[in-house]
Design an enzyme around this catalytic site. Structure first.
Site, PDB file in Angstrom:
ATOM      1  N   HIS A 107      -3.360  -5.004   0.544  1.00  0.00           N
ATOM      2  CA  HIS A 107      -2.764  -5.531   1.780  1.00  0.00           C
ATOM      3  C   HIS A 107      -2.841  -7.060   1.794  1.00  0.00           C
ATOM      4  O   HIS A 107      -3.794  -7.634   2.329  1.00  0.00           O
ATOM      5  CB  HIS A 107      -3.501  -4.964   3.003  1.00  0.00           C
TER       6      HIS A 107
ATOM      7  N   GLU B 286      -1.257  -9.075   3.616  1.00  0.00           N
ATOM      8  CA  GLU B 286      -1.143  -9.618   4.973  1.00  0.00           C
ATOM      9  C   GLU B 286      -2.506  -9.890   5.601  1.00  0.00           C
ATOM     10  O   GLU B 286      -2.618 -10.714   6.520  1.00  0.00           O
ATOM     11  CB  GLU B 286      -0.320  -8.664   5.851  1.00  0.00           C
TER      12      GLU B 286
ATOM     13  N   CYS C  30       0.838  -1.199   0.000  1.00  0.00           N
ATOM     14  CA  CYS C  30       0.000   0.000   0.000  1.00  0.00           C
ATOM     15  C   CYS C  30       0.876   1.253   0.000  1.00  0.00           C
ATOM     16  O   CYS C  30       1.499   1.567  -1.002  1.00  0.00           O
ATOM     17  CB  CYS C  30      -0.972  -0.038   1.178  1.00  0.00           C
TER      18      CYS C  30
END
Length: 245
Positions: free
Chosen positions: A208, A210, A109
């Site tokens: 993102h 993650e 990001c």
């Protein structure tokens, strides 16, 4: 998930630094550390208040967070946008050192935008001023569809030409930095992925990964980062799908 010694000595896992804001989200920090641990690495959080020698790292993740100071790429600052100039300087210096050391780098990001700015590129300060038809979307769920260039490293890692990702940003890459290429966009044209073809691993994604812990393709980004950090040859089928011919 304690950090190991890193490049300065022996270690059981490669050590990956994750840059973050001093008051950054604990959820994001935990998600990144978990993703890296599952990929075989230890990690250390790097902030202005808690710096860490880049020379001791095996790889670097430039994480998400506040917007980047627009003056760094020749634009005027917006008074309503929160910036963190100290973090900007920290990450630019970290990217300088990572480049000199040849460390693999993943930008997430804001981190993808910072890679672009570090290479002399610029950003759209507000994507909705440029891409008026783009949906106003802010979600950790994979709701935004993107298309990935089939001749890119990002495609070889994810093993797919189209996928859905999350969206937590209102800025994006404008002018592409030196040595970088755009390798993913959403339907409205907003840049979603960049990479440096001449580097073993320098990739920025606007989403993102993650947070997409159940998506093995997205987690392959962390696995490839760790594989590269360990000095092993890149595995083009790391996501379980053969690269395009």
């Amino acid at each position: 998930m304690a950090a190991t010694i890193g490049r300065a000595g022996s270690r059981s896992r490669p050590l990956v630094g994750i840059t973050a804001s001093v008051h950054g989200s604990r959820i994001a920090a935990m998600a990144n550390r978990l993703a890296l641990w599952r990929a075989g690495a230890a990690s250390v959080r790097i902030t202005v208040d808690a710096p860490f020698p880049i020379e001791r790292l095996d790889a670097l993740v430039v994480g998400g967070g506040d917007d980047i100071d627009a003056s760094l790429y020749g634009e005027s600052a917006r008074p309503h946008i929160r910036i963190d100039p100290d973090r900007d300087r920290l990450e630019l210096l970290a990217l300088d050192r990572a480049a000199r050391l040849g460390l693999p780098v993943l930008g997430i990001c804001r981190g993808s935008q910072m890679i672009n700015v570090h290479r002399g590129g610029s950003l759209h300060v507000d994507i909705h001023e440029v891409y008026e038809e783009a949906p106003h979307m802010r979600t950790v769920l994979p709701r935004k569809r993107i298309r990935i260039e089939p001749d890119s490293r990002l495609y070889r890692i994810l093993g797919i030409a189209e996928c859905r990702v999350n969206a937590l940003h209102h800025q994006s890459v404008d002018r592409v930095g030196d040595g970088l290429r755009v390798v993913a966009r959403e339907r409205a044209g907003i840049v979603q992925g960049i990479e440096a073809p001449a580097e073993p691993f320098l990739i920025g994604v606007q989403w993102h990964p993650e947070y997409l812990i159940a998506d093995s393709r997205q987690q392959a980004l962390f696995r490839r980062l760790v594989v590269t950090a360990m000095g092993e040859a890149p595995l083009d089928e790391i996501a379980g799908v053969a690269p395009a011919q």
